[in-house]
Scaffold this motif. Sequence first.
Motif, mmCIF file in Angstrom:
data_model
loop_
_atom_site.group_PDB
_atom_site.id
_atom_site.type_symbol
_atom_site.label_atom_id
_atom_site.label_comp_id
_atom_site.label_asym_id
_atom_site.label_seq_id
_atom_site.Cartn_x
_atom_site.Cartn_y
_atom_site.Cartn_z
ATOM 1 N N ASN A 122 8.513 110.823 96.033
ATOM 2 C CA ASN A 122 8.147 109.489 96.501
ATOM 3 C C ASN A 122 8.257 108.526 95.320
ATOM 4 O O ASN A 122 7.272 107.928 94.865
ATOM 5 C CB ASN A 122 6.758 109.436 97.106
ATOM 6 C CG ASN A 122 6.432 108.072 97.702
ATOM 7 O OD1 ASN A 122 7.328 107.273 97.979
ATOM 8 N ND2 ASN A 122 5.164 107.789 97.893
ATOM 9 N N VAL A 123 9.482 108.409 94.824
ATOM 10 C CA VAL A 123 9.764 107.630 93.620
ATOM 11 C C VAL A 123 9.247 106.204 93.774
ATOM 12 O O VAL A 123 9.414 105.571 94.822
ATOM 13 C CB VAL A 123 11.283 107.631 93.355
ATOM 14 C CG1 VAL A 123 11.668 106.551 92.361
ATOM 15 C CG2 VAL A 123 11.719 108.995 92.845
ATOM 16 N N GLY A 124 8.620 105.711 92.715
ATOM 17 C CA GLY A 124 8.103 104.357 92.760
ATOM 18 C C GLY A 124 8.083 103.715 91.387
ATOM 19 O O GLY A 124 8.044 104.395 90.373
ATOM 20 N N ALA A 125 8.125 102.387 91.378
ATOM 21 C CA ALA A 125 8.055 101.621 90.137
ATOM 22 C C ALA A 125 7.947 100.142 90.474
ATOM 23 O O ALA A 125 8.464 99.687 91.494
ATOM 24 C CB ALA A 125 9.289 101.864 89.264
ATOM 25 N N TYR A 126 7.251 99.413 89.621
ATOM 26 C CA TYR A 126 7.190 97.950 89.714
ATOM 27 C C TYR A 126 6.813 97.461 91.115
ATOM 28 O O TYR A 126 7.378 96.517 91.647
ATOM 29 C CB TYR A 126 8.511 97.332 89.234
ATOM 30 C CG TYR A 126 8.729 97.565 87.762
ATOM 31 C CD1 TYR A 126 8.129 96.754 86.814
ATOM 32 C CD2 TYR A 126 9.490 98.643 87.314
ATOM 33 C CE1 TYR A 126 8.275 96.991 85.450
ATOM 34 C CE2 TYR A 126 9.651 98.904 85.958
ATOM 35 C CZ TYR A 126 9.043 98.074 85.039
ATOM 36 O OH TYR A 126 9.192 98.320 83.696
ATOM 37 N N PRO A 189 8.179 90.695 98.848
ATOM 38 C CA PRO A 189 7.107 90.073 98.051
ATOM 39 C C PRO A 189 6.799 90.900 96.799
ATOM 40 O O PRO A 189 6.635 92.116 96.879
ATOM 41 C CB PRO A 189 5.920 90.071 99.028
ATOM 42 C CG PRO A 189 6.557 90.024 100.385
ATOM 43 C CD PRO A 189 7.796 90.866 100.261
ATOM 44 N N LEU A 190 6.736 90.237 95.658
ATOM 45 C CA LEU A 190 6.539 90.946 94.394
ATOM 46 C C LEU A 190 5.105 91.468 94.310
ATOM 47 O O LEU A 190 4.148 90.694 94.329
ATOM 48 C CB LEU A 190 6.835 90.019 93.217
ATOM 49 C CG LEU A 190 8.283 89.531 93.115
ATOM 50 C CD1 LEU A 190 8.413 88.491 92.015
ATOM 51 C CD2 LEU A 190 9.231 90.694 92.865
ATOM 52 N N GLY A 204 3.076 88.435 95.221
ATOM 53 C CA GLY A 204 3.213 88.149 96.644
ATOM 54 C C GLY A 204 4.324 87.168 96.952
ATOM 55 O O GLY A 204 4.732 87.036 98.111
ATOM 56 N N GLU A 205 4.807 86.439 95.934
ATOM 57 C CA GLU A 205 5.931 85.527 96.157
ATOM 58 C C GLU A 205 7.247 86.294 96.113
ATOM 59 O O GLU A 205 7.323 87.423 95.621
ATOM 60 C CB GLU A 205 5.940 84.421 95.101
ATOM 61 C CG GLU A 205 4.772 83.452 95.229
ATOM 62 C CD GLU A 205 4.915 82.267 94.287
ATOM 63 O OE1 GLU A 205 6.036 82.012 93.795
ATOM 64 O OE2 GLU A 205 3.897 81.605 94.026
ATOM 65 N N ARG A 206 8.287 85.668 96.612
ATOM 66 C CA ARG A 206 9.624 86.239 96.604
ATOM 67 C C ARG A 206 10.507 85.477 95.616
ATOM 68 O O ARG A 206 10.298 84.290 95.370
ATOM 69 C CB ARG A 206 10.273 86.166 97.992
ATOM 70 C CG ARG A 206 9.546 86.933 99.095
ATOM 71 C CD ARG A 206 10.215 86.688 100.440
ATOM 72 N NE ARG A 206 9.536 87.283 101.562
ATOM 73 C CZ ARG A 206 9.884 88.429 102.151
ATOM 74 N NH1 ARG A 206 10.939 89.106 101.713
ATOM 75 N NH2 ARG A 206 9.204 88.892 103.188
#
Length: 351
Positions: A122-126, A189-190, A204-206
């Motif tokens: 379940n690779v994840g980052a940032y 959304p970041l 939360g912004e893009r």
Amino acid sequence: MQELHDAPLAPLTTFRLGGPADRLRTATTDAEVVEAVREADADGVPLLVVGGGSNLVVADEGFRGTALRIATTGFALHGTHLETAAGENWSDVVARTVDAGLAGVECLAGIPGSAGATPIQNVGAYGQEVADTLTEVVAYDRRERETVTIPHADCGFGYRHSRFKADPGRFVVLRVRFRLEDAGGLSAPLAYAETARVLGVRQGERVAAATARETVLKLRAGKGMVLDPEDHDTWSAGSFFTNPVLTEADWAAFLARAAERLGPDVAPPAFPAEDGRVKTSAAWLIDRAGFTKGYGTGPARISAKHTLALTNRGAATTADLLALAREVRDGVRAAFGVTLVNEPVTVGCAL
């Protein structure tokens, strides 16, 4: 299907460590993958599945059995639906989705390895993880001896965990399917504070998906997390230890140890996790236990760019790497009472 005997495995791993396999087979189609797995199972031969080699620590003695390198290809977009073969380079998959104007995996840019490996960890980052957008995994089920399609709900995803990781000998991933988002070229959304800060926006912004991808690549490169054959800080498996997830009682005990060691005003990183638990930072623990960037004098050292990466400086053995990993793990446990768990899979060896 290509076949080699007494074949070196080190060149197939990002650590560039490990001895040879008795036999190395390279499969370029799903049918060849299934054929090789079935043959090994029928003959009772141990099987090691190799994708991009970015999550493997292979013993210096090598692997007594058949190593199956999955080199399948295939990338198909239908609207927002993506299907990719297990052997596709994951970083290339991300780039192609961004080029198509789709959002959902842009912050997973630069992660080494193959697409088929991403659901296993379940690779994840940032602020993103594969489970956010994955819809199905097509795999060969070695127990039932058939190809199956496993929906997201049955994948058992958790933090760096899945059904596939929990039962490592059962499934061989053939294809992975995702549902992405058409946000008019914008990112999802970041969700990660560092990314938002660097981009000058709020969480939360893009932003443009391409901008998010490029920013993540720069951040990863600054931490030695983008493969570069000339840079020994990238001869690693990325983050060697997962971030500890602690129960309420363990968290309280950890805070007491941290205050005793570092002072009453210390504030270790804390992030809410499932079931009321708390996730903290492995990198913070390693650094505060005295293992700073560049730590070590031998051929295996902590990266000069990131304390979570253990690296091969060019002449290391797997034994060297494991000795360093044990030193770090034991030092953190002695300092804070928290036991770090390795993220890479060990083959023929153990931490």
